[in-house]
Design an enzyme around this catalytic site. Structure first.
Site, PDB file in Angstrom:
ATOM      1  N   THR A   1      -0.589 -15.354   2.023  1.00 22.92           N
ATOM      2  CA  THR A   1      -1.693 -14.438   1.447  1.00 22.92           C
ATOM      3  C   THR A   1      -2.461 -15.100   0.478  1.00 22.92           C
ATOM      4  OG1 THR A   1      -2.210 -12.444   0.332  1.00 22.92           O
ATOM      5  CG2 THR A   1      -0.125 -13.220  -0.039  1.00 22.92           C
ATOM      6  N   GLU A  38       1.763  -8.622   2.755  1.00 24.70           N
ATOM      7  CA  GLU A  38       3.310  -8.500   2.261  1.00 24.70           C
ATOM      8  C   GLU A  38       4.120  -7.151   3.026  1.00 24.70           C
ATOM      9  OE1 GLU A  38       1.014  -9.005   0.381  1.00 24.70           O
ATOM     10  OE2 GLU A  38       1.342 -10.289  -1.364  1.00 24.70           O
ATOM     11  N   LYS A  83     -12.266  -1.515 -17.471  1.00 27.08           N
ATOM     12  CA  LYS A  83     -11.647  -0.890 -18.800  1.00 27.08           C
ATOM     13  C   LYS A  83     -12.806  -0.633 -19.606  1.00 27.08           C
ATOM     14  CE  LYS A  83      -8.020  -2.981 -16.744  1.00 27.08           C
ATOM     15  NZ  LYS A  83      -7.879  -4.098 -16.073  1.00 27.08           N
ATOM     16  N   TRP A  92     -10.286   3.962 -17.553  1.00 30.82           N
ATOM     17  CA  TRP A  92     -10.575   3.050 -16.455  1.00 30.82           C
ATOM     18  C   TRP A  92     -11.689   3.504 -15.598  1.00 30.82           C
ATOM     19  CZ3 TRP A  92      -4.835   2.476 -14.552  1.00 30.82           C
ATOM     20  CH2 TRP A  92      -4.429   1.658 -15.497  1.00 30.82           C
TER      21      TRP A  92
HETATM   22  P1  AMP Z   1      -4.275  -8.664   2.332  1.00 30.87           P
HETATM   23  O1  AMP Z   1      -2.785  -9.238   2.050  1.00 30.87           O
HETATM   24  O2  AMP Z   1      -5.148 -10.020   2.124  1.00 30.87           O
HETATM   25  O3  AMP Z   1      -4.464  -7.892   3.570  1.00 30.87           O
HETATM   26  O4  AMP Z   1      -4.722  -7.973   1.127  1.00 30.87           O
HETATM   27  C1  AMP Z   1      -4.102  -6.508   0.745  1.00 30.87           C
HETATM   28  C2  AMP Z   1      -4.754  -5.974  -0.446  1.00 30.87           C
HETATM   29  O5  AMP Z   1      -6.091  -5.307   0.277  1.00 30.87           O
HETATM   30  C3  AMP Z   1      -4.235  -4.651  -0.771  1.00 30.87           C
HETATM   31  O6  AMP Z   1      -3.330  -4.871  -1.940  1.00 30.87           O
HETATM   32  C4  AMP Z   1      -5.348  -3.857  -1.197  1.00 30.87           C
HETATM   33  O7  AMP Z   1      -5.836  -4.340  -2.409  1.00 30.87           O
HETATM   34  C5  AMP Z   1      -6.383  -4.280  -0.195  1.00 30.87           C
HETATM   35  N1  AMP Z   1      -6.573  -2.968   0.695  1.00 30.87           N
HETATM   36  C6  AMP Z   1      -5.987  -3.138   2.049  1.00 30.87           C
HETATM   37  N2  AMP Z   1      -6.347  -1.938   2.683  1.00 30.87           N
HETATM   38  C7  AMP Z   1      -7.212  -1.261   2.050  1.00 30.87           C
HETATM   39  C8  AMP Z   1      -7.658   0.135   2.145  1.00 30.87           C
HETATM   40  N3  AMP Z   1      -7.828   0.797   3.224  1.00 30.87           N
HETATM   41  N4  AMP Z   1      -8.472   0.398   0.963  1.00 30.87           N
HETATM   42  C9  AMP Z   1      -8.528  -0.152  -0.325  1.00 30.87           C
HETATM   43  N5  AMP Z   1      -7.940  -1.449  -0.271  1.00 30.87           N
HETATM   44  C10 AMP Z   1      -7.189  -2.131   0.630  1.00 30.87           C
END
Ligand code: AMP
Length: 538
Positions: A181, A326, A434, A439
């Site tokens: 990631t 993760e 911020k 926030w």
């Molecule tokens: P990745 O590991 O590249 O899939 O990214 C994971 C991150 O994507 C998470 O920690 C969130 O910040 C964001 N994320 C995943 N699904 C959503 C969702 N449905 N709404 C908002 N953020 C999301």
């Protein structure tokens, strides 16, 4: 007591052949549509597993794929882990530096490359220290590449042994998969998936209140198979025997819609920017979507306006889900509880736009400045997770301690939880604005802006401010017919009734495109730099 039965991918693989031998797998390739069934899939995958053994792949060895969503990639998804290797899916959109870093860090022994992507691997081959063999995913028996030694995928299949005996002592806690990631700074971080984690995740996501995939469904994962296991769908769909449709190289909204129509797809999955692209394509041309029930939408927040448009204009449910690399990835899915159907349509859309309810099997804790937050839909805190498909570390990486502490994964996502348990992602910790000690959620602002009829895409970032420390600035891409016809005032007055005054962006910058990550999410880091440099130069 019960039997100590190992939960491995081999069980999933064999079940599909035994119970659903005739169910189809359809793959779009550069030469056209390739169509076969789970019986043929099982035979070819078994032959591939025997070829891997001949290439010297041993228990625990990492075998990488650099490929699109197609049938050969699906065969790798099962041949590699079922013969004892570890399937390492490499993101094809990474930089050369990151590709060689992760292949070396994972110590990949064999690398499978799609024929259309060979030049990208040729460009880094001198840096790859551990790869002993390359397999080119092609129909061609004669290869034309500087990669060495290189083998033709179809030649390996042709010479493979369909009576190959898979190891019968796979441990459910053995590594089965691996994915990196992207980190905000520095090299990508590796996550290793166990057979047990992938098995339990498949069972969970197939549940009807979860993603609800079934052997009745025809499923097209647009989400790449190099991104968090295409959200686990290839494993879950094989487990339950769904028809799978794999969209192949360079899929576009048009390609997707054509496949929805011709293959009678019932469920698809992708990030919000993909579904926006599909909506734009639908405005230009009509397609027969009578079989399509559900579009799973995750990876970043799904705007409420988009959920509404799909439902009201096309009769399709946009199912909002949340997860991370993760977390294998599925954690939350938003569906309306049976005792909430009395809510107004608008209130139901508000719930569907939240990330939803916790999947069975996963536990969460939301920790704010004063300990665990109240479930009031207002108090914000960081989301912490644990469970059988949540990673416990980054692979051989000293950054593990920042994220995995006291038995919990610290997600870095700031959330609220309402009285009913629906979780809403407010922002990434580092993306929140911020302002004057309070926030502001960039996600809320951008989703509201994307509700304006003229807006194709919108992202909000923080810019430094002398008095307030930070202030929000909106970056907006207008739909082509509205180009130069909408101004800052119009966007701000559209937001005014929806937000407190101090939330309103200080500025609206119109752009041709919002920079995106390799998997199609808004790239806030690059956008912040772009906006800051605009301010400096003005
Ligand atoms: P990745 O590991 O590249 O899939 O990214 C994971 C991150 O994507 C998470 O920690 C969130 O910040 C964001 N994320 C995943 N699904 C959503 C969702 N449905 N709404 C908002 N953020 C999301």
């Amino acid at each position: 007591m019960m039997m100590d039965y190992p939960l491995t991918l081999k069980h999933i693989f064999d079940r599909a052949k035994t119970l659903f031998p005739k169910h189809e797998i359809v793959s779009r390739t550069s030469k056209g549509i390739f169509r076969y069934n789970y019986s043929d899939f099982h035979r070819r995958t078994t032959k591939l597993a025997s070829a891997l053994q001949k290439l010297g792949v041993k228990r625990g060895d990492k075998v990488a794929t650099f490929a699109w969503n197609d049938h050969r990639h699906l065969e790798c998804y099962f041949a590699i882990p079922c013969m004892g290797g570890v399937l390492h899916t490499i993101n094809i959109r990474l930089s050369r530096e990151h590709i060689s870093y992760i292949a070396n860090h994972a110590e990949d022994k064999v690398l499978f490359v799609d024929e259309t992507l060979v030049p990208m691997i040729e460009a880094v081959q001198d840096q790859l220290k551990t790869v002993k063999a390359y397999v080119i995913m092609t129909d061609q028996m004669e290869l034309n590449t500087s990669l060495s030694p290189a083998y033709s995928y179809e030649q390996l299949i042709e010479e493979g042994d369909e009576n190959f005996i898979f190891p019968d002592d796979l441990d459910e806690n053995d590594a089965a998969g691996m994915c990196f990631t992207s980190a905000t700074t520095g090299n990508p971080k590796g996550v290793v998936y166990s057979h047990r984690g992938l098995f339990l995740h498949s069972m969970a996501i197939a549940m009807s209140d979860n993603l609800g995939v079934s052997q009745q469904d025809t499923l097209l994962p647009f989400v790449p198979m190099f991104h968090a296991n295409a959200w686990g769908l290839p494993f879950a769909c094989t487990m339950v025997g769904s028809k799978q449709v794999l969209p192949g190289p360079m899929p576009t909204p048009q390609v997707l819609l054509e496949l929805f129509e011709t293959e009678k797809v019932t469920v698809s999955a992708g990030v919000p920017t993909v579904w926006m692209g599909v909506l734009h394509e639908l405005e230009k041309k009509s397609y027969d979507l009578s079989h399509l029930k559900t579009l799973i939408c995750g990876g970043s927040a799904a705007p409420k306006s988009m959920i509404k448009t799909f439902r009201e204009k096309y009769g399709i449910s946009l199912l909002h889900a949340y997860g991370m690399t993760e977390t294998t990835p599925l954690v939350f899915v938003s569906r309306i509880k049976r005792d909430l159907h009395h809510l107004s349509q608008e209130e139901q859309y508000d719930l569907l736009a939240k990330q939803g309810l916790l999947s069975p099997g996963v536990e969460m804790k939301v920790v704010g400045a004063n300990g665990e937050v109240k479930w009031d839909g207002k108090e914000m805190g960081e989301l912490l997770l644990r469970g059988p498909w949540i990673a416990s570390e980054y692979y051989k990486d000293e950054r593990t301690e920042e994220t995995f502490r006291d038995g919990w994964l610290h997600t870095g996502d700031v959330v609220t939880v309402d009285e009913e348990g629906y979780v809403k992602i407010v922002d990434r910790t580092k993306d929140l604005v911020k302002s004057g000690g309070e926030w502001i959620s960039t996600v809320d602002l951008e989703n509201a802006i994307m509700g304006h009829e003229a807006v194709a895409e919108a992202a909000v970032v923080a810019v430094p401010h002398e008095k307030w420390q930070e202030r929000p600035v909106a970056c907006v891409v207008l739909k082509p017919p509205f180009k130069d016809k909408v101004d800052k005032e119009e966007i701000i007055s559209f937001l005014e009734p929806q937000f407190p005054k101090w939330w309103l962006p200080d500025d609206v910058i119109f752009m041709d495109e919002i920079p995106k990550t390799t998997v199609g999410k808004f790239l806030k880091r690059a956008l912040r730099d772009q906006v800051k440099s605009l301010y400096k130069s003005s």
